[in-house]
Design a protein around this motif. Structure first.
Motif, PDB file in Angstrom:
ATOM      1  N   LEU A  22       0.826  -1.210   0.000  1.00 47.51           N
ATOM      2  CA  LEU A  22       0.000   0.000   0.000  1.00 47.51           C
ATOM      3  C   LEU A  22       0.860   1.259   0.000  1.00 47.51           C
ATOM      4  N   GLY A  23       1.956   1.232   0.762  1.00 46.66           N
ATOM      5  CA  GLY A  23       2.850   2.388   0.794  1.00 46.66           C
ATOM      6  C   GLY A  23       3.479   2.658  -0.569  1.00 46.66           C
ATOM      7  N   LEU A  24       3.862   1.601  -1.268  1.00 45.32           N
ATOM      8  CA  LEU A  24       4.444   1.781  -2.597  1.00 45.32           C
ATOM      9  C   LEU A  24       3.414   2.304  -3.596  1.00 45.32           C
ATOM     10  N   GLN A  32       1.027  -3.544 -10.109  1.00 43.22           N
ATOM     11  CA  GLN A  32       1.963  -4.605 -10.466  1.00 43.22           C
ATOM     12  C   GLN A  32       3.378  -4.285  -9.972  1.00 43.22           C
ATOM     13  N   GLN A  33       3.834  -3.075 -10.186  1.00 39.58           N
ATOM     14  CA  GLN A  33       5.172  -2.678  -9.737  1.00 39.58           C
ATOM     15  C   GLN A  33       5.260  -2.689  -8.205  1.00 39.58           C
ATOM     16  N   ALA A  34       4.212  -2.234  -7.541  1.00 38.29           N
ATOM     17  CA  ALA A  34       4.197  -2.245  -6.075  1.00 38.29           C
ATOM     18  C   ALA A  34       4.272  -3.679  -5.556  1.00 38.29           C
ATOM     19  N   SER A  38       7.336  -5.027  -3.311  1.00 39.51           N
ATOM     20  CA  SER A  38       7.057  -5.514  -1.950  1.00 39.51           C
ATOM     21  C   SER A  38       7.532  -6.962  -1.805  1.00 39.51           C
ATOM     22  N   GLN A  39       7.408  -7.765  -2.867  1.00 38.63           N
ATOM     23  CA  GLN A  39       7.932  -9.130  -2.821  1.00 38.63           C
ATOM     24  C   GLN A  39       9.459  -9.120  -2.779  1.00 38.63           C
TER      25      GLN A  39
END
Length: 103
Positions: A22-24, A32-34, A38-39
């Motif tokens: 969520l922050g990203l 998709q990029q977030a 995060s992964q």
């Protein structure tokens, strides 16, 4: 570590991953990029934790190993304290005799 502690840590990591996602997204990345980033953060954190675990295991700095060493030391000290002065002198003489025969 208790079972509830392991469950709590797992749940905390799950929540942290969601918050990172969520922050990203709030930072401006699309979904998709977030997700990818995060992964990636999760994998980097997992690799760091694994590296510290391996270093502790190889260096015998695990809690079980330290507790066992403390127990053995305390047990041997107690046995030594229970020896009479005559028994202690006899054991010391035997050790000195073995040391001289090895030289």
């Amino acid at each position: 570590m208790r079972r509830i502690d392991a469950i709590g840590i797992g749940f905390g990591i799950f929540i942290a991953g969601g918050l990172a996602y969520l922050g990203l997204q709030l930072f401006g990345l699309d979904g998709q990029q977030a997700g990818i980033w995060s992964q990636a953060l999760l994998v980097i954190g997992l690799m760091g934790w694994l590296a510290t675990y391996i270093l502790r295991a190889v260096g015998n700095k695990m809690t079980y190993h330290q507790q066992r060493e403390q127990y053995e030391t305390a047990f041997l000290q107690q046995r030594l304290d229970e020896l009479s002065p005559e028994e202690l002198a006899r054991i010391q003489a035997e050790i000195e005799q073995e040391d001289q025969s090895q030289v």
